[in-house]
Write an enzyme that holds these catalytic residues in place. Structure first.
Site, PDB file in Angstrom:
ATOM      1  N   ASP A 123      45.707  39.982  35.665  1.00 37.64           N
ATOM      2  CA  ASP A 123      45.442  41.474  35.094  1.00 37.64           C
ATOM      3  C   ASP A 123      46.285  41.556  33.926  1.00 37.64           C
ATOM      4  O   ASP A 123      47.343  41.109  33.581  1.00 37.64           O
ATOM      5  CB  ASP A 123      45.838  42.450  36.285  1.00 37.64           C
ATOM      6  CG  ASP A 123      45.155  43.614  35.874  1.00 37.64           C
ATOM      7  OD1 ASP A 123      44.202  43.993  34.811  1.00 37.64           O
ATOM      8  OD2 ASP A 123      45.598  44.436  36.563  1.00 37.64           O
TER       9      ASP A 123
ATOM     10  N   ASN B   6      33.848  44.796  38.500  1.00 32.28           N
ATOM     11  CA  ASN B   6      34.201  44.744  37.044  1.00 32.28           C
ATOM     12  C   ASN B   6      32.501  44.886  36.389  1.00 32.28           C
ATOM     13  O   ASN B   6      32.743  44.951  35.001  1.00 32.28           O
ATOM     14  CB  ASN B   6      34.711  43.466  36.509  1.00 32.28           C
ATOM     15  CG  ASN B   6      36.351  43.416  36.631  1.00 32.28           C
ATOM     16  OD1 ASN B   6      36.675  42.175  37.052  1.00 32.28           O
ATOM     17  ND2 ASN B   6      36.777  44.364  36.680  1.00 32.28           N
TER      18      ASN B   6
END
Ligand code: IPE
Ligand code: IPE
Ligand code: MG
Length: 249
Positions: A19, A67
């Site tokens: 991330d 996502n």
């Protein structure tokens, strides 16, 4: 760090929630796709580092089922990057004898990415020493749903009885059936959540959170995470005293 930590084993399987690509780009005034491109470089480096450090199983969270909710332009860039990464890296994976796996609803990926993935998986299928797993269109909740559906079908087909169901049987229907549970889960970028990654499999994993953004995460940071892991006491429900007197595995 205590000397004792040196006697504790390395993790066999590391999972990484990669991330912080977007923030890395923003800090530099770049577009988000540029951050993902840098993230892909860090991914390459970590695959090498795992091999150098003797970590046999590496699972990377590359694209979550959630996502898809990002702007179309970013999703498109990520899928193109995935395709490029697979096409470029397959040769290296073969050379290094790394077997590629994928977990997630792979059939929902765009055609080109899915084909590149299949090609890379097939090309490395004979290897067994090193395992790289990409979590793509992955969601732990979808994984449990898919496993429950497969399990229900096996009951309908008379192949299995629900009365004797145990975790060993059920986990054979998870996407990760061929993989050991992760020992260590790393998340970069300062976020301290799991975001639907390997929920079932990480029941007894150790967690390591670092502020480092994914494009800045390299071998040194991985070594720090492993050193931290080796300093933990994994008890699996037992007492600290039991663990202290237990002979090493
Ligand atoms: C991780 O970086 C890559 C993916 C989720 C695909 P992010 O894109 O989430 O980066 P931040 O969290 O916005 O910084
Ligand atoms: C998790 O990161 C998914 C990947 C790293 C691929 P996100 O950036 O999507 O997670 P949230 O939305 O911040 O929880
Ligand atoms: Mg993020």
């Amino acid at each position: 760090m205590s000397g004792e930590s040196n006697t504790k084993p390395n993790p066999t399987h590391i999972g990484v929630i990669m991330d912080g690509n977007g923030r890395w780009a923003k800090q530099r005034g770049h577009s988000r796709p540029r951050g993902h491109k840098e993230g892909a470089k860090a991914t390459r480096a970590i695959i090498d580092a795992c091999q150098e450090l003797g970590i046999r199983y590496l699972t990377l969270y590359a694209f979550s089922a959630e996502n898809w909710n990002r702007p179309d332009i970013e999703v498109k860039a990520l899928m193109e990057l995935l395709e490029l990464f697979l096409n470029r890296e397959t040769k290296t994976l073969i050379k290094k004898r790394v077997r590629l796996h994928a977990i997630g609803r792979i059939d929902e990926l765009p055609d080109r990415a899915r084909k590149a993935l299949k090609k890379a998986i097939d090309a490395t299928a004979e290897f067994d020493d090193w395992h790289l797993t990409l979590a793509l269109n992955y969601s732990s909740r979808n994984e449990v749903l898919d496993a429950a559906k497969a399990f229900a079908q096996a009951i309908t087909d008379g192949k299995i009885s629900p009365n004797t169901l145990d975790w060993g049987d059920f986990s054979k229907h998870l996407y990760t059936a061929e993989l050991p549970d992760p020992d260590l889960i790393i998340r970069t970028s300062g976020e301290t959540r799991i975001s639907n990654f390997l929920l079932m499999q990480s029941a007894y994993a150790e967690f390591y959170f670092t502020e480092t953004l994914w494009p800045d995460f390299g071998k040194e940071q991985l070594q720090e995470a492993i050193a931290c892991y080796r300093n933990r006491e994994r008890r699996f429900g037992k007492t600290g005293e039991q663990i202290a007197t237990q002979s090493p595995a």
